[in-house]
Design an enzyme around this catalytic site. Sequence first.
Site, PDB file in Angstrom:
ATOM      1  N   ARG A 104       5.636   4.696  -2.950  1.00  0.00           N
ATOM      2  CA  ARG A 104       4.338   5.381  -2.855  1.00  0.00           C
ATOM      3  C   ARG A 104       4.377   6.313  -1.671  1.00  0.00           C
ATOM      4  O   ARG A 104       4.710   5.880  -0.564  1.00  0.00           O
ATOM      5  CB  ARG A 104       3.214   4.387  -2.531  1.00  0.00           C
ATOM      6  CG  ARG A 104       2.861   3.413  -3.516  1.00  0.00           C
ATOM      7  CD  ARG A 104       1.484   2.832  -3.268  1.00  0.00           C
ATOM      8  NE  ARG A 104       1.189   2.329  -1.926  1.00  0.00           N
ATOM      9  CZ  ARG A 104       0.046   1.766  -1.600  1.00  0.00           C
ATOM     10  NH1 ARG A 104      -0.910   1.652  -2.493  1.00  0.00           N
ATOM     11  NH2 ARG A 104      -0.174   1.326  -0.395  1.00  0.00           N
ATOM     12  N   THR A 108      -0.561  10.297   0.116  1.00  0.00           N
ATOM     13  CA  THR A 108      -1.258  10.589  -1.152  1.00  0.00           C
ATOM     14  C   THR A 108      -1.316   9.373  -2.085  1.00  0.00           C
ATOM     15  O   THR A 108      -2.081   9.366  -3.045  1.00  0.00           O
ATOM     16  CB  THR A 108      -0.527  11.708  -1.907  1.00  0.00           C
ATOM     17  OG1 THR A 108       0.792  11.228  -2.240  1.00  0.00           O
ATOM     18  CG2 THR A 108      -0.397  12.960  -1.049  1.00  0.00           C
ATOM     19  N   ASP A 200       2.575  -5.293   3.411  1.00  0.00           N
ATOM     20  CA  ASP A 200       3.545  -4.488   2.649  1.00  0.00           C
ATOM     21  C   ASP A 200       4.654  -5.414   2.142  1.00  0.00           C
ATOM     22  O   ASP A 200       5.427  -5.965   2.925  1.00  0.00           O
ATOM     23  CB  ASP A 200       4.125  -3.393   3.549  1.00  0.00           C
ATOM     24  CG  ASP A 200       5.028  -2.453   2.770  1.00  0.00           C
ATOM     25  OD1 ASP A 200       4.690  -1.261   2.663  1.00  0.00           O
ATOM     26  OD2 ASP A 200       6.076  -2.918   2.253  1.00  0.00           O
ATOM     27  N   ASP A 203       8.353  -4.567   3.107  1.00  0.00           N
ATOM     28  CA  ASP A 203       8.620  -4.826   4.526  1.00  0.00           C
ATOM     29  C   ASP A 203       8.705  -6.324   4.802  1.00  0.00           C
ATOM     30  O   ASP A 203       9.525  -6.769   5.605  1.00  0.00           O
ATOM     31  CB  ASP A 203       7.523  -4.207   5.401  1.00  0.00           C
ATOM     32  CG  ASP A 203       7.652  -2.699   5.505  1.00  0.00           C
ATOM     33  OD1 ASP A 203       8.760  -2.180   5.253  1.00  0.00           O
ATOM     34  OD2 ASP A 203       6.648  -2.040   5.813  1.00  0.00           O
TER      35      ASP A 203
HETATM   36  C1  PRP Z   1       4.877  -1.235  -3.062  1.00  0.00           C
HETATM   37  C2  PRP Z   1       4.932  -2.255  -4.152  1.00  0.00           C
HETATM   38  C3  PRP Z   1       4.591  -1.468  -5.379  1.00  0.00           C
HETATM   39  C4  PRP Z   1       3.625  -0.437  -4.838  1.00  0.00           C
HETATM   40  C5  PRP Z   1       2.252  -0.853  -5.257  1.00  0.00           C
HETATM   41  O1  PRP Z   1       6.023  -0.474  -3.044  1.00  0.00           O
HETATM   42  O2  PRP Z   1       6.148  -2.917  -4.245  1.00  0.00           O
HETATM   43  O3  PRP Z   1       5.707  -0.842  -5.984  1.00  0.00           O
HETATM   44  O4  PRP Z   1       3.730  -0.462  -3.410  1.00  0.00           O
HETATM   45  O5  PRP Z   1       1.332   0.120  -4.913  1.00  0.00           O
HETATM   46  P1  PRP Z   1       0.584   1.002  -5.999  1.00  0.00           P
HETATM   47  O6  PRP Z   1       0.109   0.070  -7.042  1.00  0.00           O
HETATM   48  O7  PRP Z   1      -0.546   1.600  -5.200  1.00  0.00           O
HETATM   49  O8  PRP Z   1       1.520   2.033  -6.514  1.00  0.00           O
HETATM   50  P2  PRP Z   1       6.323   0.621  -1.907  1.00  0.00           P
HETATM   51  O9  PRP Z   1       5.830   1.964  -2.322  1.00  0.00           O
HETATM   52  O10 PRP Z   1       5.817   0.113  -0.591  1.00  0.00           O
HETATM   53  O11 PRP Z   1       7.888   0.722  -1.923  1.00  0.00           O
HETATM   54  P3  PRP Z   1       8.984  -0.377  -1.544  1.00  0.00           P
HETATM   55  O12 PRP Z   1       8.957  -1.422  -2.628  1.00  0.00           O
HETATM   56  O13 PRP Z   1      10.231   0.419  -1.552  1.00  0.00           O
HETATM   57  O14 PRP Z   1       8.662  -0.949  -0.197  1.00  0.00           O
HETATM   58  N1  URA Z   2       2.025  -2.100  -1.601  1.00  0.00           N
HETATM   59  C1  URA Z   2       2.191  -3.198  -0.844  1.00  0.00           C
HETATM   60  O1  URA Z   2       3.332  -3.591  -0.547  1.00  0.00           O
HETATM   61  N2  URA Z   2       1.106  -3.868  -0.435  1.00  0.00           N
HETATM   62  C2  URA Z   2      -0.146  -3.493  -0.736  1.00  0.00           C
HETATM   63  O2  URA Z   2      -1.105  -4.153  -0.331  1.00  0.00           O
HETATM   64  C3  URA Z   2      -0.303  -2.334  -1.526  1.00  0.00           C
HETATM   65  C4  URA Z   2       0.798  -1.665  -1.945  1.00  0.00           C
END
Ligand code: PRP
Ligand code: URA
Length: 209
Positions: A104, A108, A200, A203
């Site tokens: 994400r 945005t 997150d 993380d």
């Molecule tokens: C997190 C999570 C989802 C997304 C959810 O990923 O694992 O994929 O956010 O958010 P959304 O429903 O608003 O799209 P992130 O973008 O943090 O990437 P990562 O898994 O690489 O940490």
């Molecule tokens: N992605 C995450 O990892 N946590 C949240 O709460 C939302 C999006």
Amino acid sequence: MKNVTVVDHPLVQHKLSLMRRKETPTATFRQLIREISMLLGYEITRDLPMSTSRIETPITGMNAPMLTGKKLVLISILRAGNGLLEGMLDLVPSARVGHVGIYRDPDTLVAIEYYCKVPQDLDERKVIVVDPMLATANSSIAAVQRIKEFGAKDIKFVCLLAAPEGIEAFQEAHPDVPITTASIDEKLNDHGYIVPGLGDAGDRIYGTK
Ligand code: PRP
Ligand code: URA
């Protein structure tokens, strides 16, 4: 909510509460997500097709129930999806695995794809898409759209936490894809994070913050 299953099993709920705690260390978080994913995997594979095969036990012959049909496909939305993937693979080791890399944009909240590799014959297989978080649903909507472009028709989505806003958006985009989650949380905050949530997910799984 229609087409949404909340797995309210005590073991799932207890482990999820441990994961939510901010003081839970990375190694414990990773272990817990692996354990929960097995329990969610158990629920979501209830309808796998079965047939019987003739086997011999040490005592006698019997017609024994066995999984049948093409191998299941698990698709992980990188990177946090891998946290759920590992436990599900423990449960269904012969599953085929695909990866859709999406993050994400922090400002945005738009989903940005950077990788996609999925098994062939998706149109002939049951597909389970895994990602711990359904927040705005931008990521999961984009990932499911992508695998539909590869022909997938029989798709389920599994997460740990879902926001009501995300469920609504996901169902509007993909009304044919049922959602299984361990919890429907209260809401999203101004930064698109799930409240109360667990922070997150990526993380916390990988200790990157
Ligand atoms: C997190 C999570 C989802 C997304 C959810 O990923 O694992 O994929 O956010 O958010 P959304 O429903 O608003 O799209 P992130 O973008 O943090 O990437 P990562 O898994 O690489 O940490
Ligand atoms: N992605 C995450 O990892 N946590 C949240 O709460 C939302 C999006």
